[in-house]
Enzyme design. Structure first.
Site, PDB file in Angstrom:
ATOM      1  N   GLU A 107      45.883 -38.026  26.336  1.00  7.68           N
ATOM      2  CA  GLU A 107      44.585 -38.670  26.178  1.00  7.68           C
ATOM      3  C   GLU A 107      44.445 -39.843  27.143  1.00  7.68           C
ATOM      4  O   GLU A 107      45.423 -40.530  27.447  1.00  7.68           O
ATOM      5  CB  GLU A 107      44.413 -39.170  24.741  1.00  7.68           C
ATOM      6  CG  GLU A 107      44.378 -38.034  23.727  1.00  7.68           C
ATOM      7  CD  GLU A 107      44.285 -38.522  22.283  1.00  7.68           C
ATOM      8  OE1 GLU A 107      43.683 -37.805  21.468  1.00  7.68           O
ATOM      9  OE2 GLU A 107      44.832 -39.602  21.985  1.00  7.68           O
TER      10      GLU A 107
ATOM     11  N   CYS B 261      41.867 -46.313  30.651  1.00  8.82           N
ATOM     12  CA  CYS B 261      43.228 -46.470  30.136  1.00  8.82           C
ATOM     13  C   CYS B 261      43.956 -45.142  30.358  1.00  8.82           C
ATOM     14  O   CYS B 261      43.591 -44.118  29.785  1.00  8.82           O
ATOM     15  CB  CYS B 261      43.171 -46.830  28.657  1.00  8.82           C
ATOM     16  SG  CYS B 261      44.777 -47.107  27.903  1.00  8.82           S
TER      17      CYS B 261
ATOM     18  N   CYS C  57      55.990 -40.427  23.661  1.00 10.09           N
ATOM     19  CA  CYS C  57      56.769 -41.593  24.106  1.00 10.09           C
ATOM     20  C   CYS C  57      58.110 -41.608  23.394  1.00 10.09           C
ATOM     21  O   CYS C  57      58.207 -41.248  22.222  1.00 10.09           O
ATOM     22  CB  CYS C  57      55.998 -42.876  23.794  1.00 10.09           C
ATOM     23  SG  CYS C  57      56.757 -44.383  24.445  1.00 10.09           S
TER      24      CYS C  57
END
Length: 344
Positions: free
Chosen positions: A92, A105, A112
């Site tokens: 995203e 962003c 992660c």
């Protein structure tokens, strides 16, 4: 045959493409211009290359642009874009319009590894690094691409856990032969992975943002497991060796939690550890995520911290929350969606 993508290649890599295909070196600059300035989507659009060259390239290569798979639009105008990666995962990125600024962003990984307590991306787990192609594609393939004024590498993933591909993307975005943006328009955020951070500081003039969240070792470790390997004290030692008074800026991100890191004790320690570093502190509101027993501090505590730090010589702002209703706010990005062929 799976074709190699050209978008995301540096000038040196494009020179190699030209060389192995029997083309003169200057062809690389022509390709770079088409890819990063004119933003073509097909090799056949590179009209200052001969038809024979375009046909030869098209046999083995493609531009590698991919449109978003989905978009969600917040009531405040924020847009969250979903992109499919080459291996069938999804990431995203978030477009944030704000008066005369338009910020994207950007994500650097699928999920992660860092597993910070407050972050939904970390709860997703880690599925892989993005390539420079997949990073740059987020910027080039949204409808608002030409409106962008700023980029922040604050999306999914830890950028310095994918340093080489992130540095390639930054080179493409800032080089005269590439997108030619000023490094002042780009900020890369990290929890403080020292090896990658040092490479970034040596090879890029883009701004640096460091996730801090507590000035105390034990408390920060409870929030951020990476504190064990890369304690904030060591991170700050590295930062102090570099010049942040001119082109490059360093900022510290600080999510404010109720009765956890919002006391006078924390404020005083922040002033102490940041003394001598020309920096800015961004106070961030916590956005609740499932199965995490944390609560955001109220506005009174946010204002107290902002005013105390500012009065003690540290420029401090409260970041306005955006896109919470579409799960696009800080710490909320997560995409466990898979393409049909990857579903179990």
């Amino acid at each position: 045959m799976v074709k190699e993508t050209l978008l995301g290649k540096t000038l040196e890599q494009l020179k190699e493409v030209a060389s192995v295909n029997g083309m003169p070196a200057f062809t690389s600059k022509q390709m770079a211009d088409w890819l990063y300035v004119k933003k073509v989507t097909d090799i056949q659009q590179m009209t200052n290359l001969s038809v024979a060259k375009r046909d030869a390239l098209s046999l083995k290569y493609e531009v590698g642009r991919k449109e978003p798979a989905e978009v969600s639009i917040s009531q405040d105008g924020t847009k969250k874009y979903l992109f499919e990666t080459s291996n069938g995962n999804f990431i995203e990125s978030v477009f944030i319009p704000d008066d005369d600024r338009a910020t994207l962003c950007v994500s650097s990984q699928v999920g992660c590894k860092m597993n910070c307590l407050f972050c939904q991306t970390g709860k997703q787990g880690f599925s892989g690094n993005l390539t420079a192609n997949e990073i740059v594609n987020q910027i080039f393939s949204i409808p608002e691409s030409d409106q962008l004024t700023n980029l922040v590498f604050m999306g999914m993933g830890e950028p310095f856990d994918n340093t080489l591909e992130v540095l390639k993307a930054l080179e493409i975005l800032t080089a005269p032969w590439g997108y030619a943006w000023s490094p002042r328009r780009i900020t890369v955020s990290t929890i403080g992975l020292i090896p990658g951070m040092k490479q970034f500081l040596e090879h890029s003039q883009c701004h640096l943002a460091i996730s801090l969240h507590s000035p105390f070792d034990k408390e920060r470790l409870e929030l951020m497991p990476a504190q064990k390997a890369y304690p904030i004290e060591k991170v700050l030692e590295i930062v102090k060796k570099y010049d942040f008074r001119h082109q490059r800026r360093v900022s510290f991100e600080y999510i404010v939690f109720d009765h956890l890191n919002d006391s006078m004790r924390h404020a005083r320690e922040l002033v102490r550890i940041l003394k001598g570093i020309p920096c800015r502190v961004n106070l961030i509101r916590f956005h609740a995520i499932p199965n995490v027993d944390l609560k955001g501090a109220d506005n009174e505590r946010m204002v107290f911290l902002r005013d105390y730090l500012t009065e003690n010589g540290i420029t401090t702002t409260i970041r306005r929350s955006r896109g919470e209703d579409i799960l696009a706010a800080c710490g909320m990005l997560s995409s466990s969606k898979q393409s049909p062929e990857n579903e179990i």
